[in-house]
Write a protein that holds these residues in place. Structure first.
Motif, short mmCIF file in Angstrom:
data_model
loop_
_atom_site.label_atom_id
_atom_site.label_comp_id
_atom_site.label_asym_id
_atom_site.label_seq_id
_atom_site.Cartn_x
_atom_site.Cartn_y
_atom_site.Cartn_z
N PHE A 37 0.94 -0.94 -0.06
CA PHE A 37 0.16 -0.26 -0.41
C PHE A 37 0.75 0.91 0.28
O PHE A 37 0.33 2.62 -0.64
CB PHE A 37 -0.81 0.25 1.15
N SER A 38 2.23 1.59 0.47
CA SER A 38 3.17 2.00 0.69
C SER A 38 3.62 2.21 -0.87
O SER A 38 3.35 3.15 -1.66
CB SER A 38 4.47 2.03 1.11
N LEU A 39 3.64 1.51 -1.60
CA LEU A 39 3.77 1.68 -3.08
C LEU A 39 2.52 2.26 -3.77
O LEU A 39 2.93 3.04 -4.79
CB LEU A 39 3.95 0.47 -3.83
N LEU A 40 1.01 1.47 -3.13
CA LEU A 40 0.27 2.23 -4.31
C LEU A 40 0.00 3.91 -3.74
O LEU A 40 -0.43 4.39 -5.01
CB LEU A 40 -1.25 1.93 -3.35
N ASN A 41 0.30 4.30 -2.44
CA ASN A 41 0.39 5.20 -2.58
C ASN A 41 1.17 6.72 -2.78
O ASN A 41 1.01 7.36 -3.59
CB ASN A 41 0.69 5.79 -0.58
N GLU A 42 1.98 6.08 -2.92
CA GLU A 42 3.40 6.47 -3.67
C GLU A 42 3.32 6.32 -5.58
O GLU A 42 3.00 8.49 -5.72
CB GLU A 42 4.78 5.88 -3.71
N SER A 46 2.26 10.83 -7.18
CA SER A 46 3.01 11.25 -8.44
C SER A 46 1.99 11.50 -9.33
O SER A 46 2.15 12.37 -11.14
CB SER A 46 4.03 9.72 -9.16
N GLY A 47 0.63 10.80 -8.93
CA GLY A 47 -0.38 10.64 -10.16
C GLY A 47 -0.51 10.23 -11.89
O GLY A 47 -0.91 9.50 -12.73
N GLU A 48 0.25 8.79 -11.17
CA GLU A 48 -0.46 7.88 -12.53
C GLU A 48 -0.83 6.95 -12.38
O GLU A 48 -1.98 7.36 -10.86
CB GLU A 48 0.71 6.65 -12.48
N ASP A 49 -1.20 5.83 -13.58
CA ASP A 49 -2.65 5.63 -13.38
C ASP A 49 -2.22 4.03 -12.47
O ASP A 49 -1.00 3.85 -12.48
CB ASP A 49 -3.12 4.47 -15.00
N CYS A 50 -3.11 4.59 -11.52
CA CYS A 50 -3.24 3.24 -10.49
C CYS A 50 -4.12 1.86 -10.29
O CYS A 50 -4.55 1.44 -9.38
CB CYS A 50 -2.93 3.89 -9.02
N SER A 51 -5.00 1.53 -11.22
CA SER A 51 -6.23 0.38 -11.70
C SER A 51 -5.71 -0.74 -10.84
O SER A 51 -6.48 -1.53 -10.71
CB SER A 51 -6.55 1.06 -12.82
N GLU A 52 -4.22 -0.83 -12.26
CA GLU A 52 -3.71 -2.42 -11.35
C GLU A 52 -3.24 -2.33 -10.52
O GLU A 52 -3.09 -3.31 -9.84
CB GLU A 52 -2.73 -2.43 -12.90
N TYR A 89 -12.35 2.33 -5.20
CA TYR A 89 -13.65 3.23 -5.59
C TYR A 89 -12.67 4.44 -6.46
O TYR A 89 -13.60 5.06 -7.99
CB TYR A 89 -14.88 3.01 -5.14
N TYR A 90 -12.83 5.10 -5.39
CA TYR A 90 -11.71 6.44 -5.45
C TYR A 90 -11.10 5.88 -6.81
O TYR A 90 -11.20 7.10 -7.72
CB TYR A 90 -11.05 7.25 -4.24
N VAL A 91 -9.97 5.43 -6.88
CA VAL A 91 -9.01 5.09 -7.95
C VAL A 91 -10.14 5.12 -9.22
O VAL A 91 -9.47 5.44 -10.19
CB VAL A 91 -7.90 3.85 -7.33
N SER A 92 -10.78 4.28 -8.90
CA SER A 92 -11.71 4.03 -10.30
C SER A 92 -12.67 4.88 -10.99
O SER A 92 -13.07 5.20 -12.26
CB SER A 92 -12.58 2.75 -10.08
N VAL A 93 -12.95 6.00 -9.95
CA VAL A 93 -13.35 7.14 -10.53
C VAL A 93 -12.78 8.48 -10.66
O VAL A 93 -13.70 9.26 -11.16
CB VAL A 93 -14.52 7.56 -9.93
N GLY A 94 -11.42 7.81 -10.44
CA GLY A 94 -10.06 8.98 -10.81
C GLY A 94 -9.88 9.74 -9.91
O GLY A 94 -9.73 10.97 -9.82
N ASP A 95 -10.24 9.84 -8.74
CA ASP A 95 -10.49 10.91 -7.81
C ASP A 95 -9.15 10.82 -6.78
O ASP A 95 -9.39 10.46 -5.33
CB ASP A 95 -11.62 10.61 -7.44
N ALA A 96 -8.23 11.27 -7.18
CA ALA A 96 -6.96 10.64 -6.44
C ALA A 96 -6.61 11.06 -5.35
O ALA A 96 -6.12 10.30 -4.07
CB ALA A 96 -5.91 11.08 -7.50
N ASP A 97 -6.99 12.31 -4.97
CA ASP A 97 -7.42 12.94 -3.27
C ASP A 97 -7.76 12.68 -2.25
O ASP A 97 -7.18 12.27 -1.28
CB ASP A 97 -7.78 14.29 -3.96
#
Length: 125
Positions: A37-42, A46-52, A89-97
């Motif tokens: 989850f730290s990698l996901l947070n990073e 950074s604004g990368e696509d995180c869906s995977e 869910y928030y990653v899937s809808v694009g709400d990174a914050d």
């Protein structure tokens, strides 16, 4: 008399060894989850696509939680489930914050939950 003393000592050794093993296992699981989850947070920072990444992290959580049910209360697991699902869910809808906020809470839970099961004086008394 000697048999009861030996039996008591053996039982005590088994209980202590089981407690230590449980503690090591729980810490190991949460350490791996914290890394994931730290990698996901990073990536979220950074604004990368995180869906995977979020799906991979969610799958890792679901894999670990099946085993953790034997060691930690279901309420703790349910709480983490909720936060992981919200983050996904928030990653899937694009709400990174919002996803970052959920991920921060997840990481805090991963830090706190093992402490409640550690072998320490505060947990014994």
């Amino acid at each position: 008399m000697v048999k009861s003393i030996v039996s008591s000592i053996v039982a005590l050794i088994i209980v202590v060894a089981g407690g230590v093993s449980e503690n090591v296992y729980v810490n190991h699981c949460f350490s791996e989850l914290t890394e994931t989850f730290s990698l996901l947070n990073e990536k979220l920072d950074s604004g990368e696509d995180c869906s995977e990444s979020v799906n991979s992290a969610k799958d890792k959580w679901f894999d670990c939680k099946r085993k953790l049910h034997a060691f930690i209360p279901h309420t703790e697991i349910k709480e983490v489930d909720l936060w992981v699902s919200e983050c996904a869910y928030y990653v899937s809808v694009g709400d990174a914050d919002e996803a970052k906020a959920k991920c921060a809470v997840i990481l805090k839970l991963f830090e706190q939950i093992p402490k409640t099961f550690s072998l320490s004086l505060e947990n014994v008394f």
